[in-house]
Design an enzyme around this catalytic site. Structure first.
Site, PDB file in Angstrom:
ATOM      1  N   HIS A 124      29.620   9.909  13.412  1.00 23.96           N
ATOM      2  CA  HIS A 124      29.151   8.819  12.563  1.00 23.96           C
ATOM      3  C   HIS A 124      30.249   7.769  12.410  1.00 23.96           C
ATOM      4  O   HIS A 124      31.426   8.107  12.299  1.00 23.96           O
ATOM      5  CB  HIS A 124      28.730   9.369  11.193  1.00 23.96           C
ATOM      6  N   ARG A 154      25.095   5.799  13.982  1.00 27.02           N
ATOM      7  CA  ARG A 154      24.989   6.972  14.864  1.00 27.02           C
ATOM      8  C   ARG A 154      23.831   6.820  15.843  1.00 27.02           C
ATOM      9  O   ARG A 154      22.951   5.974  15.649  1.00 27.02           O
ATOM     10  CB  ARG A 154      24.846   8.258  14.056  1.00 27.02           C
ATOM     11  N   LYS A 173      19.853   5.768  15.475  1.00 28.01           N
ATOM     12  CA  LYS A 173      19.596   5.266  14.132  1.00 28.01           C
ATOM     13  C   LYS A 173      19.683   3.748  14.134  1.00 28.01           C
ATOM     14  O   LYS A 173      19.868   3.128  15.171  1.00 28.01           O
ATOM     15  CB  LYS A 173      20.535   5.939  13.136  1.00 28.01           C
ATOM     16  N   ASP A 214      22.859  -1.536  10.521  1.00 26.28           N
ATOM     17  CA  ASP A 214      23.072  -1.660   9.082  1.00 26.28           C
ATOM     18  C   ASP A 214      24.352  -2.474   8.912  1.00 26.28           C
ATOM     19  O   ASP A 214      25.370  -2.191   9.556  1.00 26.28           O
ATOM     20  CB  ASP A 214      23.220  -0.242   8.497  1.00 26.28           C
ATOM     21  N   CYS A 254      26.691  -2.582   6.799  1.00 26.44           N
ATOM     22  CA  CYS A 254      27.965  -1.953   6.397  1.00 26.44           C
ATOM     23  C   CYS A 254      28.742  -1.424   7.588  1.00 26.44           C
ATOM     24  O   CYS A 254      29.966  -1.314   7.546  1.00 26.44           O
ATOM     25  CB  CYS A 254      27.756  -0.870   5.346  1.00 26.44           C
ATOM     26  N   TYR A 255      28.048  -1.119   8.697  1.00 28.93           N
ATOM     27  CA  TYR A 255      28.758  -0.644   9.889  1.00 28.93           C
ATOM     28  C   TYR A 255      29.522  -1.768  10.583  1.00 28.93           C
ATOM     29  O   TYR A 255      30.314  -1.508  11.486  1.00 28.93           O
ATOM     30  CB  TYR A 255      27.800   0.080  10.848  1.00 28.93           C
ATOM     31  N   ASP A 271      22.264  -4.426   3.921  1.00 30.93           N
ATOM     32  CA  ASP A 271      22.096  -3.583   5.096  1.00 30.93           C
ATOM     33  C   ASP A 271      21.300  -4.343   6.172  1.00 30.93           C
ATOM     34  O   ASP A 271      21.770  -4.569   7.296  1.00 30.93           O
ATOM     35  CB  ASP A 271      21.395  -2.306   4.581  1.00 30.93           C
ATOM     36  N   ASP A 298      23.991  -5.283  -2.361  1.00 33.82           N
ATOM     37  CA  ASP A 298      24.728  -4.499  -3.354  1.00 33.82           C
ATOM     38  C   ASP A 298      26.223  -4.705  -3.106  1.00 33.82           C
ATOM     39  O   ASP A 298      26.614  -5.304  -2.096  1.00 33.82           O
ATOM     40  CB  ASP A 298      24.334  -3.006  -3.297  1.00 33.82           C
ATOM     41  N   HIS A 345      27.614  -3.047   0.258  1.00 36.36           N
ATOM     42  CA  HIS A 345      27.340  -3.799   1.481  1.00 36.36           C
ATOM     43  C   HIS A 345      28.033  -5.156   1.485  1.00 36.36           C
ATOM     44  O   HIS A 345      28.468  -5.631   2.536  1.00 36.36           O
ATOM     45  CB  HIS A 345      25.828  -3.928   1.707  1.00 36.36           C
TER      46      HIS A 345
HETATM   47  C1  FPP Z   1      24.773   8.436   6.600  1.00 33.89           C
HETATM   48  O1  FPP Z   1      23.917   7.761   5.776  1.00 33.89           O
HETATM   49  C2  FPP Z   1      26.190   8.182   6.166  1.00 33.89           C
HETATM   50  C3  FPP Z   1      27.182   9.022   6.392  1.00 33.89           C
HETATM   51  C4  FPP Z   1      26.924  10.300   7.077  1.00 33.89           C
HETATM   52  C5  FPP Z   1      28.609   8.717   6.012  1.00 33.89           C
HETATM   53  C6  FPP Z   1      28.849   7.967   4.734  1.00 33.89           C
HETATM   54  C7  FPP Z   1      30.287   7.736   4.459  1.00 33.89           C
HETATM   55  C8  FPP Z   1      30.800   6.513   4.181  1.00 33.89           C
HETATM   56  C9  FPP Z   1      29.954   5.331   4.186  1.00 33.89           C
HETATM   57  C10 FPP Z   1      32.240   6.194   3.881  1.00 33.89           C
HETATM   58  C11 FPP Z   1      33.293   7.212   3.902  1.00 33.89           C
HETATM   59  C12 FPP Z   1      34.641   6.634   3.817  1.00 33.89           C
HETATM   60  C13 FPP Z   1      35.557   6.762   2.812  1.00 33.89           C
HETATM   61  C14 FPP Z   1      36.835   6.057   2.945  1.00 33.89           C
HETATM   62  C15 FPP Z   1      35.339   7.553   1.591  1.00 33.89           C
HETATM   63  P1  FPP Z   1      22.418   7.418   6.208  1.00 33.89           P
HETATM   64  O2  FPP Z   1      21.785   8.601   6.863  1.00 33.89           O
HETATM   65  O3  FPP Z   1      21.766   6.863   4.999  1.00 33.89           O
HETATM   66  O4  FPP Z   1      22.628   6.217   7.208  1.00 33.89           O
HETATM   67  P2  FPP Z   1      22.440   6.113   8.812  1.00 33.89           P
HETATM   68  O5  FPP Z   1      21.001   6.284   9.104  1.00 33.89           O
HETATM   69  O6  FPP Z   1      22.890   4.728   9.119  1.00 33.89           O
HETATM   70  O7  FPP Z   1      23.317   7.155   9.458  1.00 33.89           O
HETATM   71 ZN    ZN Z   2      24.754   0.537   4.866  1.00 32.75          ZN
HETATM   72  K     K Z   3      22.253   3.421   6.641  1.00 29.95           K
END
Ligand code: FPP
Ligand code: ZN
Ligand code: K
Length: 469
Positions: free
Chosen positions: A261, A309, A312, A315, A317-318, A381, A388, A391
């Site tokens: 991820h 990932r 998926k 978004d 934030c990535y 996102d 928010d 993001h």
């Molecule tokens: C999946 O969310 C998200 C994660 C598996 C990781 C989240 C971790 C962070 C954002 C930051 C960690 C860093 C620090 C410094 C603490 P989802 O399933 O909602 O999103 P997706 O579909 O995009 O994977």
């Molecule tokens: Zn996000």
């Molecule tokens: K997400």
């Protein structure tokens, strides 16, 4: 980009544009990819829906002030107001976010700072708010009376570094912080997020950031669980542990054996870039070609943004978690490049675009799809989501890395030092042309610490003179 789409089928309302008034947007960003998996699944259905959702925004829908490249302006004032509001009293629906208050401080202060605001004026408020969040046994919790956690400690420390100044730095009890970090350090080299909590790569990154910013002594307390494995140093076995988080895809997972991820990939590179210079640690502990292949697959066309990932969705934030990997991975194979020649600060040098990702694709996704253009402001996102603070911070940070080029100027001579690397940033301007207005270039943050470089230097300088506690 995941695919090249010059022969793809057009999408969105401007499929047959009146070329006299419609901005020129590369077909890569306006067409479906030419190669599509024939197997329809829930994931491919959601992916198609996301393309349809983004398409009208990507072609300038609803923006009356797009430039000739079809890019709307950055609504800086609205985003500033949005973040300022998030730092004030919040309505009761935010109750569940109470244990994340230090995060809200960090996201807002960092976002404001990227937007060019001076956040030092928040110093006294922040100091009084985070002081009771620190526990006697070390670390910061999400609020008074809660348990210390590495994520809230990381967010509190970065927030204090952002406002800067002695009053902020002196809130932190370094001795109890050291004791607490020693108690989280595990025999296998990694860090638990909290006493008895999960061990993951966020812990590796957060601990490395805290230790290196605050000049925490590295010797392990004798009652640390890690001592049973023979470790004597807070960093003992840590890069090896991070290396074990790389998966068969090439990306990095939370802990060995899970799914790769983007958020964890950034944590892994950030941690390795602290333990020693990135050109030494990253190739030593990660398979870089495999990592690059996975990282490149995170950018999607036509959206232009990054996913976290495989299979998926994009978004905003990535833009940071994945986008922030690029400068570190580049530094890992370029190594120290020396001081660049002086150039006028007001005029970005046009550069050959040898970037490893499509900067303009990401910039277009951010300006077109991630801005809430209503009075609310803030970044998000994707168009169907609300803005928010999280993001807003990470979309802006990702925008910053797409608009700038980072280089490692010089590497630490002594691998035992944690603050010896020197980074240099310059505005990036592709010789192929810039799709955003110069006034919409945002500020920069340090590629490892994700707060402005000057704030990192000030903090490290302040604590450098403290030998012991
Ligand atoms: C999946 O969310 C998200 C994660 C598996 C990781 C989240 C971790 C962070 C954002 C930051 C960690 C860093 C620090 C410094 C603490 P989802 O399933 O909602 O999103 P997706 O579909 O995009 O994977
Ligand atoms: Zn996000
Ligand atoms: K997400």
């Amino acid at each position: 980009m995941a695919t090249t789409a010059s022969r793809g089928s057009s999408i969105g309302p401007n499929a047959e544009p009146d070329t006299s008034s419609v901005p020129v947007i590369p077909s890569l960003l306006t067409s479906h990819p030419p190669i599509r998996d024939a197997l329809a699944t829930d994931s491919s259905q959601l992916q198609d829906e996301t393309v349809e959702e983004c398409a009208p925004f990507l072609t300038g829908y609803g923006h009356d002030r797009c430039n000739t490249h079809g890019t709307p302006p950055l609504l800086r004032d609205r985003h500033v107001k949005f973040l300022q509001k998030q730092l004030g009293m919040l309505p009761s629906i935010f109750k569940s976010a109470d244990p994340s208050r230090p995060w809200i401080f960090y996201w807002c202060l960092n976002g404001l700072s990227i937007l060019g605001e001076d956040v030092a004026e928040y110093r006294s408020r922040l100091v009084e708010t985070v002081r009771p969040m620190q526990n006697k046994d070390g670390g910061f919790a999400g609020g008074f009376g809660q348990t210390s956690h590495l994520a809230t400690t990381y967010a509190a420390v970065l927030s204090l570094a952002l406002v800067g100044g002695e009053d902020a730095y002196e809130v932190i009890d370094r001795r109890s912080m050291w004791k607490w970090l020693c108690s989280l350090k595990q025999p296998d080299g990694g860090f638990q997020m909290a006493a008895g909590g999960e061990e993951d790569v966020r812990g590796a990154y957060c601990a490395s950031v805290i230790i290196s910013l605050l000049n925490i002594p590295r010797n392990l307390a004798h009652d640390s669980p890690a001592c049973s494995a023979g470790h004597t140093d807070l960093f003992g076995g840590l890069p090896e542990w991070v290396g074990r988080c790389q998966t068969y895809e090439g990306g990095v997972s939370a802990a060995p054996g899970f799914e790769a991820h983007g958020a964890y990939a950034f944590c892994a590179l950030g941690c390795l870039a602290i333990l020693d210079s990135p050109h030494r640690t990253i190739p030593k502990y990660l398979d870089v070609p495999r990592f690059l292949s996975w990282l490149s697959s995170r950018q999607y066309a036509p959206e232009g943004g990054f996913s976290g990932r495989t299979n998926k969705l994009v978004d905003g934030c990535y833009s940071h978690w994945v986008g922030g990997c690029w400068p570190l991975i580049e530094a890992s194979f370029r190594g120290p490049e020396g001081q660049p020649a002086a150039r006028p600060a007001d005029k970005p040098l046009e550069q050959v675009d040898d970037s490893l990702f499509n900067r303009n694709g990401l910039i277009r996704y951010i300006f077109c799809c991630c801005q809430d253009m209503s009075k609310r402001g803030g970044l998000r996102d994707k168009p169907s989501k609300y803005s928010d603070a999280y993001h807003t911070c990470y979309v802006l940070s990702g925008l910053s890395s797409a608009q700038h080029k980072w280089a490692l100027v010089s590497a630490r001579a002594d691998a035992t030092l944690l603050d010896g690397d020197r980074w240099f940033v310059s505005p990036f301007m592709s010789a192929k042309g810039q799709i955003f207005e110069e006034v919409d270039r945002v500020g920069t943050t340090h590629p490892v610490y994700v707060i402005p470089q000057q704030k990192v230097d000030d903090c490290q300088q302040y604590f450098a003179v403290k030998t012991g506690f």
